[in-house]
Enzyme design. Structure first.
Site, PDB file in Angstrom:
ATOM      1  N   ASP A  92      -8.053  -0.655 -10.102  1.00 41.79           N
ATOM      2  CA  ASP A  92      -8.868  -1.873 -10.143  1.00 41.79           C
ATOM      3  C   ASP A  92      -9.598  -2.034  -8.811  1.00 41.79           C
ATOM      4  OD1 ASP A  92      -7.794  -2.994 -12.739  1.00 41.79           O
ATOM      5  OD2 ASP A  92      -5.948  -2.935 -11.562  1.00 41.79           O
ATOM      6  N   ASP A 138     -10.694  -5.163  -6.764  1.00 45.76           N
ATOM      7  CA  ASP A 138     -10.742  -6.611  -6.553  1.00 45.76           C
ATOM      8  C   ASP A 138     -11.746  -6.919  -5.450  1.00 45.76           C
ATOM      9  OD1 ASP A 138      -8.821  -6.984  -8.479  1.00 45.76           O
ATOM     10  OD2 ASP A 138      -7.156  -7.078  -7.065  1.00 45.76           O
ATOM     11  N   ASP A 168      -0.018 -10.101   1.938  1.00 43.41           N
ATOM     12  CA  ASP A 168       1.395  -9.819   2.144  1.00 43.41           C
ATOM     13  C   ASP A 168       1.698  -8.730   3.163  1.00 43.41           C
ATOM     14  OD1 ASP A 168       0.348  -7.888   0.470  1.00 43.41           O
ATOM     15  OD2 ASP A 168       1.612  -8.388  -1.254  1.00 43.41           O
TER      16      ASP A 168
END
Length: 372
Positions: free
Chosen positions: A68, A70, A134
């Site tokens: 993907d 993003d 994160d």
């Protein structure tokens, strides 16, 4: 290498980020989906900043093909929606925009602020947004038009060193969102990066924080594991860090009680990875099959059950219910669990043929049982 500066309260220049050029990061722009570049170009032409962010940049850095792409921007969801008519706004607390190109979906999010901590939902700046991510290997921003990687947190160096290092302080990162522990294990297993001792220790100490996490979120994480093609490595690491007891407690209990079952279960994870690699696009039920086959094999003496006259419908109903309880808190689609159970039962000589559905009920269709 370039440097991005900001100014402190006294107006003095302060280094904020390192900018790596295409000669330094080695990302090939042709490996990026052209529609992702189109989205970024449209946002830029409309006066907004826009970058590829997160796992896609990490994968490009290590020479892997991202699943993907993003995108992050300073445009608000409503403004993104006006630019792209082939899009829709999703989410309740923090809104995102999905931009559609046929079957492809690009997730476009707005920079988030740290005003409410690492899980807040207020819009912010790029400087703030990076501090909410994160781990450093996921906190890189890529500009495909200038072909530059923007690194605020030393993520490029950590990737080269093979380290999973948190951006958010250890005292807060897992308290704010316990699922980050699963991500750390997953990133380490899929990239070959190591979890430092301090991070691994903190995960073990914090594992119980997964207990109140909703079944839907845990289901999402388990599905990512079995879809990854790295199930064996991720499950092994999750067991080592005491996390798997919260993902699949029944399986973990059986592994602790029975060494043979533990060995067979992990062999099934290897078999799952091989199956996923050789059968791209396979259905979920085929993957759940590998999670259940050792459990079902030990349920009963299948040959005796069939010979003793227990009907296929009875065996199916009992096995399905036990398997449903076994995979908790995972809550897969019923049709996929049915498929997995049916596939296992057929291997044990139980003639469950197919599942038929209508609006009111699901009906199990059985092959005719042999007459005496």
């Amino acid at each position: 290498m370039l440097i991005r500066y900001a100014t402190d309260a006294k107006g003095r220049p302060v280094q904020k980020a390192v900018i790596y050029t295409k000669k330094e990061h080695a990302i090939v722009v042709s490996s990026i989906d052209s529609d992702a570049i189109f989205v970024i170009t449209r946002l830029r032409d409309s006066g907004f900043a826009a970058y590829i962010v997160g796992g896609a940049v990490r994968d490009l850095m290590v020479g892997r093909k991202p699943k993907d792409f993003d995108i992050v921007t300073d445009a608000t969801p409503s403004k993104i929606k006006k630019i792209f008519h082939n899009s829709r706004i999703i989410g309740k607390r923090f809104r995102l925009v999905h931009v559609f190109f046929g079957e492809k979906i690009f997730e476009v999010s707005t920079f988030r602020s740290t005003v409410d901590g690492s899980v807040g939902n207020a819009f912010g700046t790029m400087d703030e947004d990076v501090m909410r991510r994160d781990f450093t290997l996921n906190a890189l921003y890529y500009d495909p038009l200038k072909e530059q990687v923007i690194d605020y947190v030393g993520g490029v160096k950590d990737i080269k060193k093979g380290l999973v290092r948190p951006v958010i302080p250890l005292d807060h990162i897992f308290v704010d969102d316990p699922v980050r522990m699963l991500r750390a294990v997953k990133y380490g297993s899929t990239t070959g990066c190591k979890l430092p001792f301090s991070l691994k220790k903190k995960i073990r100490q914090s594992a119980q924080l997964l207990s109140p996490v909703s079944p839907s979120r845990l289901t999402e994480e388990i599905l990512k594991i079995i879809n990854s093609g790295h199930s064996y490595a991720i499950v092994s690491s999750a067991i080592d860090t005491d996390l798997y007891a919260y993902l699949q407690p029944s399986a973990m209990n059986l592994m602790l009680e029975n060494k043979k079952y533990a060995k067979n279960y992990m062999e099934s994870m290897k078999a799952l990875d091989s199956f996923v690699e050789n059968n791209p696009g396979c259905r979920l039920g085929d993957k759940i099959y590998f999670m259940l086959r050792d459990f079902v094999s030990d349920l009963t003496e299948w040959n005796m059950e069939v010979k003793d006259g227990t009907t296929a419908a009875e065996l199916y109903k009992l096995t399905w219910q036990r398997c449903r309880n076994f995979v908790l808190p995972m809550n897969p689609q019923r049709t996929e669990l049915d498929y997995a159970v049916r596939k296992i039962l057929s291997e044990h000589g139980v003639p469950v043929k197919r599942i038929q559905k209508n609006r009111r009920r699901t009906r199990v269709v059985l092959e005719p049982e042999p007459k005496d």
